[in-house]
Design a protein around this motif. Structure first.
Motif, PDB file in Angstrom:
ATOM      1  N   PRO A  84       0.845  -1.211   0.000  1.00  8.37           N
ATOM      2  CA  PRO A  84       0.000   0.000   0.000  1.00  8.37           C
ATOM      3  C   PRO A  84       0.872   1.250   0.000  1.00  8.37           C
ATOM      4  N   LYS A  85       0.350   2.330  -0.540  1.00  5.35           N
ATOM      5  CA  LYS A  85       1.130   3.558  -0.633  1.00  5.35           C
ATOM      6  C   LYS A  85       1.503   4.142   0.725  1.00  5.35           C
ATOM      7  N   ASP A  86       0.710   3.821   1.763  1.00  2.00           N
ATOM      8  CA  ASP A  86       1.030   4.351   3.084  1.00  2.00           C
ATOM      9  C   ASP A  86       1.861   3.373   3.916  1.00  2.00           C
ATOM     10  N   VAL A 134      -3.176  -9.282  -5.232  1.00  2.58           N
ATOM     11  CA  VAL A 134      -3.116  -7.821  -5.280  1.00  2.58           C
ATOM     12  C   VAL A 134      -4.290  -7.218  -4.511  1.00  2.58           C
ATOM     13  N   GLU A 135      -5.455  -7.817  -4.648  1.00  2.00           N
ATOM     14  CA  GLU A 135      -6.622  -7.331  -3.904  1.00  2.00           C
ATOM     15  C   GLU A 135      -6.396  -7.448  -2.404  1.00  2.00           C
ATOM     16  N   LEU A 150       4.301  -7.754 -13.765  1.00  2.65           N
ATOM     17  CA  LEU A 150       3.009  -8.096 -13.161  1.00  2.65           C
ATOM     18  C   LEU A 150       2.528  -6.986 -12.219  1.00  2.65           C
ATOM     19  N   ALA A 151       3.464  -6.326 -11.559  1.00  5.28           N
ATOM     20  CA  ALA A 151       3.077  -5.185 -10.723  1.00  5.28           C
ATOM     21  C   ALA A 151       2.470  -4.080 -11.580  1.00  5.28           C
ATOM     22  N   ARG A 152       3.011  -3.878 -12.763  1.00  4.24           N
ATOM     23  CA  ARG A 152       2.461  -2.872 -13.674  1.00  4.24           C
ATOM     24  C   ARG A 152       1.124  -3.322 -14.242  1.00  4.24           C
ATOM     25  N   ARG A 156      -2.725  -0.362  -9.284  1.00  5.93           N
ATOM     26  CA  ARG A 156      -3.842   0.301  -8.613  1.00  5.93           C
ATOM     27  C   ARG A 156      -3.328   1.624  -8.044  1.00  5.93           C
ATOM     28  N   LYS A 157      -4.218   2.621  -7.978  1.00  4.64           N
ATOM     29  CA  LYS A 157      -3.818   3.927  -7.489  1.00  4.64           C
ATOM     30  C   LYS A 157      -3.426   3.908  -6.017  1.00  4.64           C
TER      31      LYS A 157
END
Length: 259
Positions: A84-86, A134-135, A150-152, A156-157
């Motif tokens: 996650p971005k955080d 990923v979900e 695969l990450a690309r 997800r934003k």
């Protein structure tokens, strides 16, 4: 349609994350009369599809099992961890596998990496696919280690990824059944290997050497005559110049009459 009137075609399979667009474009330019059909297959389904005659060739990830399939390694993918971005990991540019020791690392059933020992702590269950994993990362269940492609693909934003410096890497290869190395397979191998249309090893694209035009042939025949002919060209001018010099010297050498 079957028989001699049937239009030949080439079926190319590829696993998720592989982008065959560049090679397909070159095929269409060089072999416009032979349609190329793309077939997307699951990560572990490409080899079975080739053996079942469902495709003529496939982009897949190594290793290839058995000796009935030939393979040409193409490139190695960078391995990344999806978070996650955080997440704290998002604050660094890269990290090692050892730094995942306290993380729950998801291990999907279609994992593309050749692990000898899985990093981090295992989840209670293995996700059925990378997409499902990923979900779960987005839901804060754990992190996921995958090839960067695969990450690309599953971008997800709310997620990001960072490079793992010492993780196993995925190698992408072109594979085909060894007993069915057809002319079309050879054509595609030449394209993937970067052979030009005039390459002697590229079967389909090999164009005959350009024949000289009639004017060029005439010029080629004239050149030896001009070079060898006496009294023409530079040699003639040089000879005339030498004679003129001798004549001038002779005139300068005559005594003058006294008045």
């Amino acid at each position: 349609m079957t028989g001699p009137e049937a239009t030949p075609s080439f079926r190319l399979a590829y696993v998720p994350g592989v982008t065959p667009a560049k090679w397909v474009r070159i095929w269409n330019e060089r072999l416009p009369d032979i349609p190329l059909e793309l077939v997307q297959v699951p990560a572990h389904g490409a080899q079975e599809l080739l053996r079942a005659h469902g495709a003529d060739a496939a982009f897949l990830r190594l290793p290839v099992e058995g000796t009935d399939l030939s393979a040409i390694p193409l490139y190695t993918e960078t391995t990344v961890v999806v978070v996650p971005k955080d997440h704290l990991i998002a604050a660094v540019d890269e990290l090692s596998v050892a730094e995942l020791a306290d993380e729950i690392v998801l291990h999907p059933m279609d994992d593309a990496l050749p692990w000898e020992r899985l990093p981090g702590r295992p989840a209670l269950e293995r996700p059925a696919s990378t997409a499902d994993a990923v979900e779960l990362v987005a839901a804060g269940i754990g992190v996921l280690v995958v090839p960067q492609s695969l990450a690309r693909l599953h971008h997800r934003k709310d997620l990001t990824y960072r490079t793992l410096t010492d993780a196993p890497e995925s190698r992408v290869a072109l594979s085909w059944p060894q007993e069915r190395t057809t002319d079309q397979v050879e054509d595609f191998i030449g394209i993937v290997r970067g052979r030009t249309v005039n390459s002697s090893r590229g079967r389909a694209g090999a164009a005959p050497a350009a024949q000289p035009k009639a004017k060029d042939k005439a010029k080629a025949k004239d050149k030896p005559k001009r070079a060898a002919g006496a009294g023409t060209g530079k040699g003639s001018r040089a000879a005339k110049g030498a004679q003129g010099a001798r004549g001038a010297a002779a005139k300068r050498g005559k005594p003058r009459r006294r008045p």
